[in-house]
Design an enzyme around this catalytic site. Structure first.
Site, PDB file in Angstrom:
ATOM      1  N   LYS A   1      -5.715 -15.767 -14.961  1.00 28.84           N
ATOM      2  CA  LYS A   1      -6.744 -15.686 -13.942  1.00 28.84           C
ATOM      3  C   LYS A   1      -7.770 -14.609 -14.264  1.00 28.84           C
ATOM      4  CE  LYS A   1      -6.975 -15.391  -8.957  1.00 28.84           C
ATOM      5  NZ  LYS A   1      -6.851 -14.137  -8.252  1.00 28.84           N
TER       6      LYS A   1
ATOM      7  N   LYS B   1     -10.744  -8.647 -11.683  1.00 29.59           N
ATOM      8  CA  LYS B   1     -11.182  -7.309 -12.023  1.00 29.59           C
ATOM      9  C   LYS B   1      -9.989  -6.398 -12.293  1.00 29.59           C
ATOM     10  CE  LYS B   1     -13.702  -3.597 -10.033  1.00 29.59           C
ATOM     11  NZ  LYS B   1     -13.315  -2.707  -9.049  1.00 29.59           N
TER      12      LYS B   1
ATOM     13  N   LYS C   1       0.834  -1.206   0.000  1.00 26.67           N
ATOM     14  CA  LYS C   1       0.000   0.000   0.000  1.00 26.67           C
ATOM     15  C   LYS C   1       0.866   1.252   0.000  1.00 26.67           C
ATOM     16  CE  LYS C   1      -4.052  -2.011   0.114  1.00 26.67           C
ATOM     17  NZ  LYS C   1      -4.446  -2.794   1.272  1.00 26.67           N
TER      18      LYS C   1
END
Ligand code: TRP
Length: 332
Positions: free
Chosen positions: A194, A197, A111
């Protein structure tokens, strides 16, 4: 019956990969375990969603899970922020989570790298909130993917540390739910391994996709120039198309195109057309149910209320016991 807790990210719509992966397992598990599924809207605040969007996003995710067949009469499905006990347990657990270990967490380091402009304390303590979600129901199993294993390890760490500090055997160690070999990996349409999204536009088929959107995405799916020898091994991109076909088409259809491939007569245009139509047929009842549920606010409100009540029962008990262990006493 053993308890299962799973948090559902409140971003993103469900695609076929989600359905054939985690959700099919949720559908089975709800009958064999005491399941708590919740939509992790507190967690989503780390990215500062717009107030005008938050509610609808949560509702959409809830509706899609219900449309898949999560049965609110069987499992407990609730909204995380409807359970402020979670926030209290999070606060209490924060007192024995160390900054050093939180900073070393892989997801936190990712992050920092990706959102350097918004490294808030909520991100740092994300694993503590997740631990609170799990410990609040004394879950034995947590059905999570590989990417969440470190968080689960930290949950065990926090629970054990609590036990040590207060010299109790209160929290048991939750373990990852093993999906076993049944977990089907659904490939994406862009030739990547895979369906996901974040893999880019056009890679995933969503349960809420309209027929035209599905046709467009499938027709653009990556293929190749065709087989050059009879009965040759299919390259990955072509194998992926067949894998997708196996999930939504009739066995005869798969066998037909397989034969066409093996005899070098295959036309990918025809294969894709068929795949698109079969996907449309597969997705149609989900799409219909999502639309139906989205318009049935009375039902949704009832489900949310009932979920919150059921979750409260177990959460209240844990928080009361934890407060007592810590030494809080009511005056009077
Ligand atoms: N961190 C999980 C994810 O990103 C979501 C989550 C939050 C969760 N709390 C949880 C999962 C508790 C399992 C149990 O997917």
């Amino acid at each position: 019956m053993e308890t299962v807790v799973s948090g559902i990210r409140s971003t993103g719509n469900l695609h076929l990969g989600n359905y054939f992966g985690a959700i099919k397992n949720f559908l089975k598990m709800q009958h064999t375990h005491r399941c708590y599924f919740f939509i992790a809207d507190y967690h989503s605040l780390t990215t500062h969603p717009h107030p005008a969007d938050l509610h609808n996003t949560v509702k959409q995710v809830l509706v899609e899970y219900l449309a898949c067949g999560i049965d609110p009469e069987v499992a407990t499905i609730y909204i995380q922020s409807d359970l402020p006990e979670t926030a209290e347990l999070y606060l209490l657990m924060n007192m024995n989570a160390y900054v050093g270990e939180l900073e070393r967490c892989t997801s936190f380091k990712d992050k920092i790298r990706n959102h350097a402009d918004n490294v808030n304390a909520g991100l740092l303590t994300y694993p503590v909130l997740m631990a609170a979600d799990i410990l609040i129901h004394k879950a034995k199993y947590v059905p999570v993917g590989k990417d969440q294993e470190q968080h689960l390890e930290m949950t065990r760490q926090f629970g054990n540390r609590f036990n040590r500090i207060y010299d109790v055997e209160y929290f048991e160690e939750p373990v990852a739910f093993n999906f076993g070999t049944e977990l089907v990996k659904i490939p994406g349409l862009d030739g990547s391994g895979k369906m996901g999204k974040s893999e880019g536009e056009g890679n995933a088929i969503f349960l809420f996709d309209a027929p035209d959107a599905i046709r467009k995405k499938v027709m653009r799916a990556v293929s190749d120039a065709g087989p050059t020898e009879e009965n040759q091994k299919k390259p990955e991109t072509i194998e992926n198309l067949f894998t997708l076909m196996k999930t939504v088409s009739k066995p005869e259809t798969v066998a037909f195109f397989d034969e066409q491939y093996n005899t070098m007569k295959v036309r990918y245009g025809d294969l894709k057309k068929q795949l698109a139509e079969d996907m449309i047929t597969f997705v149609a009842p989900f799409r219909e149910r999502i639309l139906e549920l989205s318009n049935d606010n009375d039902y949704i409100n009832k489900v949310v209320k009932q979920g919150a009540e059921k979750a409260h029962e177990s959460a209240r008990k844990t928080v009361e016991e934890v407060r007592e262990i810590i030494g809080f006493k009511r005056f009077g």
